[in-house]
Write an enzyme that holds these catalytic residues in place. Structure first.
Site, PDB file in Angstrom:
ATOM      1  N   HIS A 481       2.514  -8.870   4.836  1.00 45.95           N
ATOM      2  CA  HIS A 481       2.866  -8.291   3.522  1.00 45.95           C
ATOM      3  C   HIS A 481       2.801  -9.332   2.404  1.00 45.95           C
ATOM      4  O   HIS A 481       2.850  -8.986   1.219  1.00 45.95           O
ATOM      5  CB  HIS A 481       4.275  -7.701   3.603  1.00 45.95           C
ATOM      6  CG  HIS A 481       4.482  -6.522   2.700  1.00 45.95           C
ATOM      7  ND1 HIS A 481       3.564  -6.127   1.743  1.00 45.95           N
ATOM      8  CD2 HIS A 481       5.514  -5.644   2.601  1.00 45.95           C
ATOM      9  CE1 HIS A 481       4.020  -5.073   1.099  1.00 45.95           C
ATOM     10  NE2 HIS A 481       5.205  -4.756   1.595  1.00 45.95           N
ATOM     11  N   ASP A 485      -0.646  -5.521   0.208  1.00 42.69           N
ATOM     12  CA  ASP A 485       0.353  -4.596  -0.329  1.00 42.69           C
ATOM     13  C   ASP A 485       0.369  -3.313   0.497  1.00 42.69           C
ATOM     14  O   ASP A 485      -0.607  -2.980   1.181  1.00 42.69           O
ATOM     15  CB  ASP A 485       0.063  -4.264  -1.786  1.00 42.69           C
ATOM     16  CG  ASP A 485       0.226  -5.477  -2.693  1.00 42.69           C
ATOM     17  OD1 ASP A 485       1.030  -6.361  -2.350  1.00 42.69           O
ATOM     18  OD2 ASP A 485      -0.473  -5.534  -3.731  1.00 42.69           O
TER      19      ASP A 485
END
Length: 510
Positions: A481, A485
């Site tokens: 992450h 995204d």
């Protein structure tokens, strides 16, 4: 005639190195494969062996200089080489040592020494696995003698000659350095011929790794970066030879936000088993490969901000296409049409649209890969390995299936080369072959994404207002992450779903 000494290939993504020290000076006599100069990269410290015997005529790059791969380091003039000592013949333990040497026994035939072969960039030691032969056994050229396990793969050591094993210097489980002596073979001898008895020498205890502050000084590039950042050598855990701090160690420490080296978590002693249970337990030492798998998986969880997102795909179109053309496909291409070819092409298609999933973090930089080297996780009896289909985006489905077949067979036979497992940009793991319905795969660092395939199972689905039975597969994308995204991760899986449910998109590039 002079021989050039040049900077060797330094490994995937490493283009330059710093000269740490010269072990010889101009005018010194040198022997073939004798270490000449030590180079330091961000990741490892290596020694460059002499490509020929002679006299060191010129040093073209001085200590502390940064040199690129292929750059000229020095020149060797022919003649003046010093003879090798018996220690040299037995294997110096350096990566440049010759794998097989020949000597004469006092009473007999030609003796060929079999040493630990080079196992690839950054691999300096191995563990002896199964030993197939014993002293007195006859062997043929290219017959397997024993198995070595490194951090990355298992490989068999083959006999270089026909003959009889006269000395065996190692036992299963021993730790051995690249270039060290494994065994001696009397070339041309028959199994019944007598030979002097030889005992395995007492194995030297491996020296414990030294902490950075008590070992060698930091690499010049690492020292410069530490000075700029206000760090001390004691603040950084060194991964180089004798605990030396390399530039990559400093970058890793900075990424953790450390000006201080994190204290190592003390091991908690395992409580003793009850007497009635202990007799039924079996304790087996982990192989080097299994230890490395465990460490890498834990490091991936500790380093990346890992998250998993799911989707499902209707496999009807792919299964019908496969059923329709599988016989013709196999007849034309000589390989079966499986699901991995479709999934690999679908992944390449999605990676081009969502390049963040094909990127990696290097310090404070993002490196976007404009190519698709797809790792395919393969389970073997030695553990999980991930061979790489290079430039899969440039291949057709038939080429991908052939390469996956080759790599899978090599993995199961323990014959994967280091080149087969390096450079992957994204990984596919197919737990469905074992019956897994859903899982959360762990990233293959430093990659930023891994796709988990699962079991195809018929389920009731609503299609056009009607309940129908369809072959469905859950897909899982684990991703970092820090780079990817949530929107990108979901879009990536949707693109794979779209392509697999409508395979004509692959043909029309839609």
């Amino acid at each position: 005639m002079a021989t050039e000494i040049r900077v060797p290939t330094l490994g995937e993504s490493v283009a330059e190195a710093t000269i740490a020290r010269w072990m010889k000076k101009v005018g010194d006599a040198i022997a073939t494969d004798e270490p000449l100069v030590e180079l330091e990269t961000d990741k490892v410290s290596i020694e460059v062996p002499a490509p020929a015997a002679g006299t060191l005529e010129e040093i073209a790059a001085q200590e502390g200089e940064t040199v690129e791969v292929g750059a000229l380091l020095g020149m060797i003039a022919a003649g003046g080489a010093k003879p090798k000592t018996e220690t040299d013949k037995a294997g110096s333990g350096k990566p440049g040592a010759k794998e097989n040497q020949e000597t004469k026994m006092a009473g007999g035939g030609q003796i060929v020494e079999v040493n630990v072969p080079s196992a690839g960039e950054s691999v300096t030691e191995a563990q002896v696995g199964e030993i197939y032969k014993k002293v007195g056994d006859a062997v043929k050229t290219d017959e397997a003698l024993l198995e070595l396990e490194t951090d990355k793969a298992a490989q068999e050591v083959m006999s270089p000659v026909d003959g009889v094993i006269r000395e065996l210097m190692v036992s299963s489980g021993d730790e051995v350095a690249v270039g060290s002596l494994l065994l001696r073979i009397e070339q041309g001898a028959s199994a019944g011929a007598a030979a002097p008895a030889a005992e395995k020498p007492a194995a030297a205890s491996p020296a414990p790794a030294k902490p950075a502050e008590s070992g060698r000084p930091p690499a010049p590039s690492a020292q410069k970066l530490m000075t700029e950042q206000g760090l001390k050598a004691s603040d950084v855990a060194g991964s180089g030879k004798e605990g030396q701090v390399l530039k990559g160690d400093v970058l890793a420490a900075l990424e953790r936000g450390a000006p201080s080296q994190p204290a190592e978590t003390p091991k908690v002693a395992r409580p003793a088993s009850p007497v009635e249970d202990e007799a039924r337990e079996e304790r087996v030492k982990m192989t080097r490969l299994r230890q490395t798998i465990a460490r890498r998986l834990k490091d991936a969880q500790a380093t990346a901000a890992m998250l998993t997102t799911f989707n499902e795909v209707d496999m009807t179109a792919v299964m019908e296409l496969r059923k329709k053309y599988k016989d013709l496909f196999e007849k034309k291409h000589g390989v079966k049409l499986g699901f991995m070819g479709f999934f690999t092409k679908a992944v390449c298609y999605a990676l081009k649209e969502i390049p963040a999933v094909n990127a990696e973090i290097d310090g404070t930089d993002l490196i976007y890969k404009n190519f698709c080297h797809i790792g395919v996780a393969v389970g073997t009896d030695r553990g999980l390995v991930v061979p790489v289909v290079r430039d899969a985006d440039r291949m057709g489905i038939a080429e991908i299936e052939k390469e996956i077949g080759r790599l899978g067979l090599a993995a199961r036979d323990g014959k994967l080369s280091m080149a087969d497992m390096q450079g992957g940009t994204f990984t596919i793991s197919n737990g469905g072959v074992y019956g897994s319905l859903m899982s959360t795969p762990i990233l293959n660092a430093p990659q930023s994404g891994i796709l988990g395939m699962h079991k195809i199972q018929e389920r009731p689905m609503v299609v056009g207002g009607q309940i129908v039975i369809r072959p469905m597969m859950y897909l899982a994308l684990s991703y970092d992450h820090r780079i990817v995204d949530g929107k990108e991760a979901v879009t990536f899986l949707v693109r794979i779903k779209d392509v697999l449910e409508d395979p004509e998109r692959l043909v029309l590039d839609l």
